[in-house]
Design an enzyme around this catalytic site. Sequence first.
Site, mmCIF file in Angstrom:
data_model
loop_
_atom_site.group_PDB
_atom_site.id
_atom_site.type_symbol
_atom_site.label_atom_id
_atom_site.label_comp_id
_atom_site.label_asym_id
_atom_site.label_seq_id
_atom_site.Cartn_x
_atom_site.Cartn_y
_atom_site.Cartn_z
ATOM 1 N N ALA A 237 143.514 133.870 -2.238
ATOM 2 C CA ALA A 237 144.164 133.237 -3.381
ATOM 3 C C ALA A 237 143.500 131.911 -3.668
ATOM 4 C CB ALA A 237 145.652 133.044 -3.103
ATOM 5 N N LYS A 238 143.706 131.487 -4.904
ATOM 6 C CA LYS A 238 143.028 130.288 -5.369
ATOM 7 C C LYS A 238 143.291 129.090 -4.469
ATOM 8 C CE LYS A 238 144.876 132.105 -9.540
ATOM 9 N NZ LYS A 238 145.527 132.003 -10.798
ATOM 10 N N ARG A 239 144.504 129.001 -3.975
ATOM 11 C CA ARG A 239 144.872 127.771 -3.290
ATOM 12 C C ARG A 239 144.478 127.761 -1.821
ATOM 13 N NH1 ARG A 239 149.151 130.958 -4.412
ATOM 14 N NH2 ARG A 239 149.339 130.125 -6.505
ATOM 15 N N ARG A 240 143.818 128.831 -1.371
ATOM 16 C CA ARG A 240 143.555 128.890 0.061
ATOM 17 C C ARG A 240 142.213 128.282 0.458
ATOM 18 N NH1 ARG A 240 146.990 131.631 3.040
ATOM 19 N NH2 ARG A 240 145.435 131.978 4.646
#
Length: 275
Positions: A237-240
């Site tokens: 995911a983008k935030r990882r």
Amino acid sequence: MTRFAPSPNGPLHLGHAWSAIVAHQLAKARGGRFLVRIEDIDGARSRPELADEFRADLAWLGLEWDEVPAQSTRLADYERAAATLAASGLLYPCRCTRAEIAAAARAKGPDGAVYPGTCRGAAFAPDETVAWRLDVAEGLRRTGPLEWTDERGGQHVARPELLGDVVLVRKEAETPASYHLAATIDDAADGVTLVTRGMDLFPATHVHRLLQGLLGLPVPTWHHHPLLLDETGTKLAKRRGSPSLADRRHAGEDGRVLADALRAGRLPAGITLGE
Ligand SMILES: [Zn+2]
């Protein structure tokens, strides 16, 4: 005709590249078209300037596509569809916050807490800010049993009750349509015949099939592809913190080589495919 429909809430990463390549491959293998749709109605999270980065990323991967209208240009269509459903008595207003729903929910669905129907039949002031929910049981009663087909998973009976009475019209005035309503209407308007997306959206298809039945929309076939997972088995995911496609592009990596590797199933170290 397949599609890739990213939201400009953050940069594209490897998982998006995978999704785009799968959809592109499926279209090419059948002599079909590969569409790109920017799903830019996520209110404050949406950053329109990212759409150009997305186009640069896709070109860097060596993909060619036809772009269809972004969701922000279709708000009137979503409003019209919601009005049709409301006029048929299939929507009801809801004032609950996310926290209230989490506290009151008796069931957990594939998408989190299933709305327990708190506001069904409640009284509302005319000027109250509300979301509008689909009365799933009444909807299914009107359509009768529905089925849908996933290319990988076969035929399914639509069970929208797994997700409960989902929100179709959100409280936020600037982005009124929910994902369920907007994506279903767009896929019909864009003539998508094979809805290609990740397994994480598999449960949503139960609701989308019901909406198609209620709104008289054509019924596509679905292809829910496996997801790229990290070392902990979590969806990328983008935030990882994984490098974005734009980071890789700016660092001089060859996107076509990356695309070829993904097509051949050669995944970067630590990344696996899973459902
Ligand atoms: Zn409510």
